[in-house]
Design a protein around this motif. Sequence first.
Motif, PDB file in Angstrom:
ATOM      1  N   ASP A 137      -2.362  27.774  -3.131  1.00  0.00           N
ATOM      2  CA  ASP A 137      -3.554  27.352  -3.865  1.00  0.00           C
ATOM      3  C   ASP A 137      -3.369  26.035  -4.581  1.00  0.00           C
ATOM      4  OD1 ASP A 137      -5.929  28.552  -6.182  1.00  0.00           O
ATOM      5  OD2 ASP A 137      -6.216  28.184  -4.067  1.00  0.00           O
ATOM      6  N   ASP A 138      -2.692  25.094  -3.939  1.00  0.00           N
ATOM      7  CA  ASP A 138      -2.611  23.717  -4.433  1.00  0.00           C
ATOM      8  C   ASP A 138      -2.205  23.623  -5.887  1.00  0.00           C
ATOM      9  OD1 ASP A 138      -5.676  23.227  -2.707  1.00  0.00           O
ATOM     10  OD2 ASP A 138      -3.674  22.928  -1.951  1.00  0.00           O
ATOM     11  N   TRP A 139      -0.915  23.757  -6.156  1.00  0.00           N
ATOM     12  CA  TRP A 139      -0.482  23.538  -7.552  1.00  0.00           C
ATOM     13  C   TRP A 139      -0.563  22.041  -7.809  1.00  0.00           C
ATOM     14  CZ3 TRP A 139       0.170  26.753 -11.447  1.00  0.00           C
ATOM     15  CH2 TRP A 139       0.133  28.115 -11.131  1.00  0.00           C
TER      16      TRP A 139
ATOM     17  N   THR B  89     -15.921  31.769  -3.120  1.00  0.00           N
ATOM     18  CA  THR B  89     -16.615  30.602  -2.563  1.00  0.00           C
ATOM     19  C   THR B  89     -15.640  29.450  -2.372  1.00  0.00           C
ATOM     20  OG1 THR B  89     -17.238  29.976  -4.811  1.00  0.00           O
ATOM     21  CG2 THR B  89     -18.885  31.138  -3.520  1.00  0.00           C
ATOM     22  N   LYS B  90     -15.854  28.702  -1.302  1.00  0.00           N
ATOM     23  CA  LYS B  90     -14.998  27.551  -1.018  1.00  0.00           C
ATOM     24  C   LYS B  90     -15.507  26.355  -1.806  1.00  0.00           C
ATOM     25  CE  LYS B  90     -12.957  25.044   2.855  1.00  0.00           C
ATOM     26  NZ  LYS B  90     -12.922  24.912   4.333  1.00  0.00           N
TER      27      LYS B  90
ATOM     28  N   LYS C 183      -9.655  17.883  -1.179  1.00  0.00           N
ATOM     29  CA  LYS C 183      -8.947  19.134  -1.473  1.00  0.00           C
ATOM     30  C   LYS C 183      -9.936  20.282  -1.515  1.00  0.00           C
ATOM     31  CE  LYS C 183      -4.529  18.390  -3.665  1.00  0.00           C
ATOM     32  NZ  LYS C 183      -3.718  18.549  -4.861  1.00  0.00           N
ATOM     33  N   SER C 184      -9.543  21.391  -0.915  1.00  0.00           N
ATOM     34  CA  SER C 184     -10.401  22.580  -0.917  1.00  0.00           C
ATOM     35  C   SER C 184      -9.663  23.731  -1.565  1.00  0.00           C
ATOM     36  CB  SER C 184     -10.760  22.974   0.519  1.00  0.00           C
ATOM     37  OG  SER C 184     -11.429  21.930   1.162  1.00  0.00           O
ATOM     38  N   TYR C 185     -10.405  24.634  -2.162  1.00  0.00           N
ATOM     39  CA  TYR C 185      -9.798  25.838  -2.731  1.00  0.00           C
ATOM     40  C   TYR C 185     -10.870  26.915  -2.795  1.00  0.00           C
ATOM     41  CZ  TYR C 185     -12.074  24.012  -6.938  1.00  0.00           C
ATOM     42  OH  TYR C 185     -12.993  23.523  -7.823  1.00  0.00           O
ATOM     43  N   ILE C 186     -10.427  28.148  -3.001  1.00  0.00           N
ATOM     44  CA  ILE C 186     -11.348  29.276  -3.124  1.00  0.00           C
ATOM     45  C   ILE C 186     -11.456  29.657  -4.597  1.00  0.00           C
ATOM     46  CG2 ILE C 186     -11.785  31.690  -2.510  1.00  0.00           C
ATOM     47  CD1 ILE C 186     -12.000  29.800  -0.132  1.00  0.00           C
TER      48      ILE C 186
ATOM     49  N   ARG D 287      -5.820  30.298   4.993  1.00  0.00           N
ATOM     50  CA  ARG D 287      -6.277  30.865   3.726  1.00  0.00           C
ATOM     51  C   ARG D 287      -7.773  30.702   3.507  1.00  0.00           C
ATOM     52  NH1 ARG D 287      -5.398  26.477  -0.260  1.00  0.00           N
ATOM     53  NH2 ARG D 287      -4.420  24.764   0.843  1.00  0.00           N
ATOM     54  N   PHE D 288      -8.461  30.001   4.411  1.00  0.00           N
ATOM     55  CA  PHE D 288      -9.914  29.900   4.295  1.00  0.00           C
ATOM     56  C   PHE D 288     -10.615  30.786   5.330  1.00  0.00           C
ATOM     57  CE2 PHE D 288      -8.741  25.515   2.660  1.00  0.00           C
ATOM     58  CZ  PHE D 288      -8.814  25.916   1.341  1.00  0.00           C
TER      59      PHE D 288
END
Length: 506
Positions: free
Chosen positions: A32-34, A165-166, A174-177, A224-225
Amino acid sequence: PEPFPLPPATAGYPFPPAPYGGSYQPSQGSDDDWDDDWDDSSTVADEPGALSSSYPDYEAAGSGASGRYRLSTRSELSLGSRGGSSHPSGHPHPPGGTGAKSSATVSRNLNRFSTFVKSGGEAFVLGEASGFVKDGDKLCVVLGPRGPEWQENPYPFQCSIEDPTKQTKFKGMKSYIAYKLVPSHTGQQVHRRYKHFDWLYGRLAEKFPVISVPHLPEKQATGRFEEDFISKRRKGLAWWMDHMCSHPVLAQCDAFQHFLTCPSTDEKAWKQGKRKAEKDEMVGANFFLTISVPTGPGATLDLQEVESQVDGFKAFTKKMDESALQLNHTANEFARKQVTGFKKEYQKVGHSFKCLSQAFELDQQAFSAGLNQAIAFTAEAYDAIGDLFADQPRQDLDPVMDLLALYQGHLANFPDIIHVQKGALTKVKESKRHVEEGKMELQKAEGIQERCNIISFATLAEINHFHKIRVRDFKSQMQHFLQQQILFFQKVTQKLEEALHKYDSV
């Protein structure tokens, strides 16, 4: 890849063991992108906007501090680990104490990496912990019908986790949930990313050495998406959240409440609460100062009985872990067979019936048309039953495996919790021996026993809580499993009955 991969033989637990003591290091490069901007910008998930792509979720899974009190574990007599003449007032020991007694010590643990040492258990038992305990930090253990228990949360609440939600930032680079959390005691929704959960887990695992903080669902670097992964993770987080809200101590912890209630858009408030949690002094040895236990006659635990209970629980967790691992493996294997083997076999039968009906159709007699259609319908029924088998694990076996994963995380925590309690018992035994040999004052030994009593009360309270939620969870999950199994076989029976009735008019 097969949809239900079997766990590797060496993987005893699906999640890494919880860190106890020492500062918690989040895993870099996790799924999850630290980000470098963790403390500077976008520290809280943005509210989902109009462009957010929402993932459908499949079947749902089942204090102000008024006063400050100075507490110290240092007794008026010199404490074992400090040796000699450490009388707090600077005065020598009162007459009557012998030189041999005043210099006796309870030995320190040579293994500095031992959980007992890292958790602060040793420092607390030996009387080296002191600090201010605010009203809001007090944790009470009470005597219930089953022995020591954590005092119930007077304001119980639940928290749902919905609508993964994305989101994107840096203009889509950068994408994350983000997950929507709705705590029942505020009714105000907030949005959190996985890394916020990870941060919270680290703080709590460090703060509470004798409480089993539930493990988070595993990290994943790729895929992860994907919808299935997001749905599965949401259910894992829902189990995690349920266990957090159900725990009388964890549910009321300041860091957890900050996580649940700080508005997603207020970055300043988020950072303030985050730093406050990271500067919490009631960790390690000081954590044990916050525990208050029953006092008065009958409130002192029999240490032999405590040892026996803890040994019994240790044997229980070992057996439960082995059986949970075996059930997880069996359920995985059974689900894999249903998705691939069973589906294929039923559809093979269906195909064979279809071939028979096609052969019969070569006979142009009018009276055989009904039979041909009935056999063709039977072929379709078996084809549909194959699909039912493939879809079924998602309804019944998957939720069981989700629950087992959560409990394997708890079971991975208990060896460390038991180690802290065992370490305290060892110090009591040593001090008793010193008293018998005339090398230590009785008062000092009693202080060690009293502090061990606190750790024992907390450990037994945690064991009681574990059994309570275990019975609740497994009852509910087994009911769900059997209900889904019954529905499944009813659907299969219905398909076969429909096929049977097609022959009535032949």
